[in-house]
Design an enzyme around this catalytic site. Structure first.
Site, PDB file in Angstrom:
ATOM      1  N   GLU A  14       0.838  -1.214   0.000  1.00 12.77           N
ATOM      2  CA  GLU A  14       0.000   0.000   0.000  1.00 12.77           C
ATOM      3  C   GLU A  14       0.866   1.255   0.000  1.00 12.77           C
ATOM      4  O   GLU A  14       0.625   2.205   0.742  1.00 12.77           O
ATOM      5  CB  GLU A  14      -1.024  -0.041   1.138  1.00 12.77           C
ATOM      6  CG  GLU A  14      -2.081  -1.084   0.806  1.00 12.77           C
ATOM      7  CD  GLU A  14      -3.257  -1.130   1.746  1.00 12.77           C
ATOM      8  OE1 GLU A  14      -3.694  -0.065   2.194  1.00 12.77           O
ATOM      9  OE2 GLU A  14      -3.740  -2.240   2.004  1.00 12.77           O
ATOM     10  N   GLY A  15       1.864   1.225  -0.840  1.00 13.07           N
ATOM     11  CA  GLY A  15       2.822   2.328  -0.953  1.00 13.07           C
ATOM     12  C   GLY A  15       4.033   2.064  -0.088  1.00 13.07           C
ATOM     13  O   GLY A  15       3.898   1.958   1.128  1.00 13.07           O
ATOM     14  N   THR A  16       5.200   1.923  -0.709  1.00 11.03           N
ATOM     15  CA  THR A  16       6.416   1.699   0.084  1.00 11.03           C
ATOM     16  C   THR A  16       6.611   2.896   1.022  1.00 11.03           C
ATOM     17  O   THR A  16       6.052   3.973   0.801  1.00 11.03           O
ATOM     18  CB  THR A  16       7.656   1.607  -0.822  1.00 11.03           C
ATOM     19  OG1 THR A  16       7.768   2.856  -1.526  1.00 11.03           O
ATOM     20  CG2 THR A  16       7.543   0.466  -1.818  1.00 11.03           C
TER      21      THR A  16
END
Lengths: 385, 261
Positions: free
Chosen positions: A365-367
């Site tokens: 869910e997004g680095t």
């Protein structure tokens, strides 16, 4: 734990999820991890206990609560098993686009099924060449009469193959770049929609991660999310603003579980003729772990409450919560393994699983690097006008 | 169909510790729970309700704090709770307790089935369920592990009951009382909606006058059982290990055994 002034309902959610995790997940956690398989039976128990009805308004069959309710549930499940929690939370990731952007008909059709736990959802954005660069999606959707025809491959999709309802991001107009992306609700069983490779993961192994393949898949045009083309990118960004506190809560839960195990172990393990919990070196490790977890929890709950109040600029707060909580989880889980020493490195003791499970929270869910970008861009926008 | 479930609140024995000085239970700080066997009774009632449609009523006799056990039963899906509580009930043994519960059941009126757990985890007598059936003059099937068939129209139940060397299948007319064993089902956890509903639910309270009991049949006075003494059985001494040649050991064993003849 600090006093977070939770409502009666939120306290009930915490108590129920803690009991559910202790009684119905803990005894099987190691087995599911080894099997690398999502346990269907647990999702049925979640459904029976109304846990899929959180966050969904009462008019669509839900409990009507907010994101903080979901964060508390996710945290408690993660305290025992981060993998089971991933399956649970990922269904909400697939649900949020429908809740936030769906037409009234789409909400009426899908939300009650999801609230009852009759159907599980998944979100399909990531592709082999589109991860952090969300706008690089190559899956296409072209209009053909009353249908859209989808072509392309999504990968690393949590609940892939297990979910019944998929929110899929695809390009409807390549010329328009990010504004040419649209979101579709695709049901399992749709002609031309199949499942590919099952991933063999480092951690969160009690969750299913699979490839989705669209080969001339025919999706009815009434399943274009919100009834409008071009909203795909904004749907993705707004969905992540909602879902990131959930990932952060998963991280807090994993860290809490690891801390409790490490504390218990330190108080029973003896070296040099005394319990290792009596050594200051161990005490300071435990104290640092506990303080960071509480700070992470406070940040996560504050971010969730911002989302629940509908505050406009909750994105950077969600990003900060996800960044800080996931880094905390990784650090705490690693320290917990250290306190267990050689035993901690062995699967039998169950603590190494927390370290493996924690790692994904820094990535999906997004680095965390993307989270930092969100936070930094917001800072620059605010202070350099 | 109307189903009555009779439950008991007990101390959570997994948390009970024994005072090594006095050999008595340390009750302080020990949580009270629904008797674990009664959880199977509640679950079976809720399953029958889901399958056949039924009104489910939970009853318990106990002090004011037993209300929390009733609320949990409501959270698990039972429709209505009745708390039978009166200081005059204190000291009731299994005979008096089953009489009191039977009087409460009579006040409820019409019903088809009464379900009890096979026994309570504190007293372990397994007498109250069958006692109620006796007071109510009902057929009873104890130690039920499966309800094969139940029909309000045909007014009958077919159930499998555990016996020492297997199981029996019995058919009985309704109304009937059954006690259940843990093999019958896997109890669910409460639902969130159930918990919220249970919090607000009104619990009916009946005292001795409400259920019309005879004074000399309740409490200590109405209890034929007298507890003379409670004690911890003496610990068994550890055995001895003999080593040596078989002939030598055999002779020694024979000699030793003769002492006890």
């Amino acid at each position: 734990m600090l006093n977070y002034e939770l409502t009666e309902e939120q306290k009930e959610i915490r108590e129920l999820c803690r009991r559910l995790a202790e009684e119905k997940i803990k005894p099987y956690s190691q087995e599911w991890d080894e099997a690398n398989k999502m346990p269907d039976e647990v999702l049925k128990i979640f459904a029976q206990s109304d846990l899929f009805s959180l966050c969904i308004p009462e008019e669509y069959g839900g409990m009507g609560g907010g994101l903080l309710d979901l964060c508390i549930a996710t945290e408690e499940i993660s305290r025992i098993d981060g993998g089971v929690a991933a399956s649970y939370a990922a269904s909400f990731l697939g649900m949020f686009p429908i809740l936030l952007f769906g037409t009234e008909e789409q909400k009426k059709k899908y939300l009650p099924r999801l609230a009852a736990g009759e159907s599980i959802a998944a979100f399909g954005l990531t592709e082999p060449e589109a991860g952090s660069d969300a706008a690089a999606v190559k899956t296409t959707a072209r209009k053909d009469g009353k249908f859209y025809i989808l072509n392309g491959t999504k990968h690393f999709i949590t609940n892939g193959g297990v979910a019944d309802i998929y929110t899929i991001i695809a390009v409807t107009d390549k010329k328009r770049g990010p504004r040419g992306m649209s979101a579709f609700i695709v049901e399992k069983g749709t002609e031309g929609f199949e499942f590919g490779k099952k991933e063999d993961k480092m951690g969160i192994r009690a969750s299913a991660t699979r490839e989705l393949i669209f080969n001339e898949a025919r999706v009815p045009d009434e399943n274009l999310l919100g009834g409008r083309e071009g909203t795909g990118f904004i749907v993705t960004m707004k969905t992540f603003d909602q879902s990131r506190p959930g990932v952060a809560a998963q991280a807090v839960g994993i860290a809490q579980g690891a801390l409790e195990m490490a504390t218990k172990y330190a108080h029973q393990r003896e070296q040099f003729g005394r319990k290792i919990s009596s050594f200051q070196g161990i005490q300071w490790m435990l104290a640092d772990m506990a303080a960071k977890i509480e700070a992470a929890r406070a940040l996560v709950y504050a971010a969730a409450r911002m989302v629940d109040r509908g505050e406009k600029n909750s994105g950077p707060a969600s990003a900060a919560a996800k960044l800080f909580a996931s880094d905390t989880a990784m650090e705490v889980a690693t320290q917990a393994v250290q306190i267990f020493g050689g035993y901690g490195y062995m699967k039998e003791y169950g603590i190494e699983k927390f370290m493996r499970d924690a790692k994904i929270t820094q990535i999906y869910e997004g680095t965390n690097q993307i989270q930092k970008e969100i936070i930094a861009l917001d800072l620059i926008k605010r202070y350099t006008k | 169909m109307r189903i009555i479930v009779s439950i008991k609140q007990v101390p959570d024995t997994t948390e009970v510790r024994v005072d090594p000085e006095t050999n008595t239970l340390i009750r302080e700080g020990v949580e009270s729970i629904i008797n674990p066997f009664d959880m199977y009774a509640i679950e079976e009632a809720v399953r029958l309700k889901e399958k056949h449609g039924a009104e489910t009523i939970v009853i318990t006799m106990g002090p004011p704090q037993a209300e929390s056990a009733l609320r949990e039963a409501l959270a698990l899906g039972i429709d209505k709770a009745i708390h039978i509580t009166d200081r005059a009930f204190a000291g009731s043994d299994t005979w008096a307790t089953s009489y009191i519960l039977a009087q409460a059941v009579k006040k409820i009126g019409e019903y088809d089935l009464i379900i009890c757990g096979k026994q309570a985890s504190d007293g372990d007598t397994a007498q109250v369920g069958p006692g109620m059936a006796a007071h109510l003059d009902l057929p009873q099937i104890a130690y039920v592990k499966k309800i094969e068939e139940i029909s309000q129209e045909k007014k009958m139940i077919v159930a499998e009951r555990l016996v020492e060397d297997g199981f029996e299948t019995l058919k009985a007319p309704l109304p009937c009382l059954i006690t259940v064993v843990k093999e019958i089902n896997e109890p669910r956890l409460p639902s969130l909606r159930g918990k919220m509903r249970a919090k607000k639910a009104e619990i009916v309270k009946w005292n001795k006058d409400a259920i019309g009991v005879e004074e000399d049949k309740i409490g200590l006075r109405g209890s034929p059982t007298q507890v003379v003494k409670i004690f911890t059985p003496p610990q068994k001494k550890g055995g001895e290990i003999w080593q040596g040649e078989p002939e030598e050991l055999g002779a020694r064993l024979a000699k030793e055994l003769k002492k006890y003849l």
